[in-house]
Scaffold this active site. Structure first.
Site, short mmCIF file in Angstrom:
data_model
loop_
_atom_site.label_atom_id
_atom_site.label_comp_id
_atom_site.label_asym_id
_atom_site.label_seq_id
_atom_site.Cartn_x
_atom_site.Cartn_y
_atom_site.Cartn_z
CG PHE A 1 -0.27 0.09 2.28
CD1 PHE A 1 0.81 0.21 2.66
CD2 PHE A 1 -1.28 -0.46 3.76
CE1 PHE A 1 1.31 -0.26 4.36
CE2 PHE A 1 -1.04 -0.67 4.83
CZ PHE A 1 0.16 -0.77 5.16
CD GLU A 2 0.06 5.75 1.82
OE1 GLU A 2 -0.24 6.49 1.01
OE2 GLU A 2 -0.62 6.03 2.61
N GLY A 3 1.63 2.68 -2.53
CA GLY A 3 2.47 2.22 -3.61
C GLY A 3 3.36 1.33 -3.51
#
Length: 382
Positions: A365-367
């Protein structure tokens, strides 16, 4: 388990006092409850109100609106302390901070005065609603629509992977108001609205105590004053927020890795084989040394990016480096911690098996970490 204090370089006595307060709250409110809630997959009711009352949910934002006015260098170390005790709570705290970013940074003075005090005090808990079922890493491909109507916008479409979904009081919502990458806008959406429903919580590998859900917008109407920034400015806002959010996840990953290291070291000091403690066997001692070096490196990497942010310097590349290094480190260190404990590490009697499961999502997550490598390589190509 008792957590040994991390030896931190902090800028002043106020920062040292804040870290000490965080440790006290984390030991009392998080460490004592985490096993129960993670195993039962139950939400810790009232916990975020406690964190908000202590001032831990608005740390990097201005005092004039109820924030803590702390530099990111200090705020991230608070997040790390929380993550050492309870990764899901630390992630949700980071996401709340991320959800406050659009209105704090791009909101009008009226919007900030109206909403920020409750957001930063934790009286309202936030979620970040960017991803969609078909648009995760490719944020420009989102299809959720925000159509202009009298006095506001009609929202139609689906969002996915929302931390605190269905529980949060507000969401930083990104929806399409036009065509292409410049046709996305940002809204401060309420957590309850006619036409907004949420899917059942995802059955995740880890972070069980805080739900992750999809959201379904079926013609819900948002007032016009809930548009943050200008129409079409959404991706700029989202990516700017994510640079900061990636540092929050790097700090979460570092705290998780530190917890795994601490548990592995404690076990290695007690367990004996062939007449001596297993930490005194060179093969295992060197493994623990590599784990410690990885944790120290992860911490130094996110602090470098944070100090650049605090100084007003570009830090996007450094944020991606920090997220990449810290989360890959967390995956390795937690896996090695399971190895140190041997068969016991594979059981739920010890926390390291949970740490390993929790570390995996931090690479996603968050890229994803593949996206972080893409960001870094593009900076190198400039």
């Amino acid at each position: 388990m008792t957590f040994a204090p991390v030896d931190r370089l902090l800028p002043d006595q106020d920062a040292r006092d804040l870290i000490e307060l965080t440790r006290e709250i984390a030991d009392k409110e998080l460490a004592r409850r985490v096993d129960e809630h993670e195993r039962a997959e139950t939400y810790p009711e009232g916990l975020f109100a406690t964190l908000g009352a202590a001032g831990l949910l608005g740390l990097p934002y201005p005092e004039e609106h109820g924030g803590g006015a702390q530099p990111y260098e200090v705020y991230l170390q608070v997040i790390e302390e929380l993550a050492m005790r309870w990764a899901a709570v630390a992630v949700a705290t980071s996401v709340h901070t991320l959800a406050c970013f659009p209105v704090a940074t791009y909101g009008t003075p009226e919007q900030r005065e109206r909403w920020l005090p409750d957001l930063l005090a934790g009286r309202l808990i936030g979620g970040y609603s960017l991803s969609e079922p078909q648009a995760g890493s490719d944020a420009g491909a989102l299809t959720c629509k925000a159509e202009r109507v009298e006095h506001g916008y009609r929202i139609t479409g689906n969002k996915a992977w929302i931390t605190h979904g269905g529980i949060a009081d507000f969401y930083a919502l990104f929806a399409r108001t036009g065509e292409g990458s410049r046709g996305i806008s940002c809204f401060l959406a309420p957590g309850a609205a006619d036409g907004l429903t949420f899917g059942r919580p995802e059955e995740k590998m880890g972070l069980h105590a805080v739900p992750t859900t999809s959201a379904h917008w079926d013609g819900a109407i948002l007032d016009a004053d809930r548009l943050i920034g200008e129409e079409g400015q959404g991706l700029q806002i989202a990516f700017s927020a994510l640079d900061s959010g990636r540092l929050g996840i790097a700090a979460c990953a570092t705290g998780l890795a530190q917890a795994a290291l601490d548990e592995a070291v404690a076990y290695a000091k007690e367990r004996q084989t062939f007449g001596k403690k297993i930490i005194d066997h060179q093969g295992l001692g060197f493994l623990l040394a590599d784990m410690a070096a990885g944790v120290d490196t992860a911490r130094a990497t996110y602090l470098d990016a944070a100090r650049r942010r605090d100084a007003g310097l570009p830090y996007s590349r450094q944020a991606s480096v920090a997220k990449l290094v810290a989360t890959d480190t967390a995956m390795k260190v937690t896996t090695d911690a399971v190895q140190v404990l041997g068969g016991y590490g594979y059981t739920r009697e010890f926390r390291v098996e949970r740490y390993m499961r929790e570390a995996k999502i931090m690479q996603i997550f968050e890229g994803t970490n593949q996206i972080q490598r893409l960001v870094i390589s593009r900076h190198l190509a400039k």
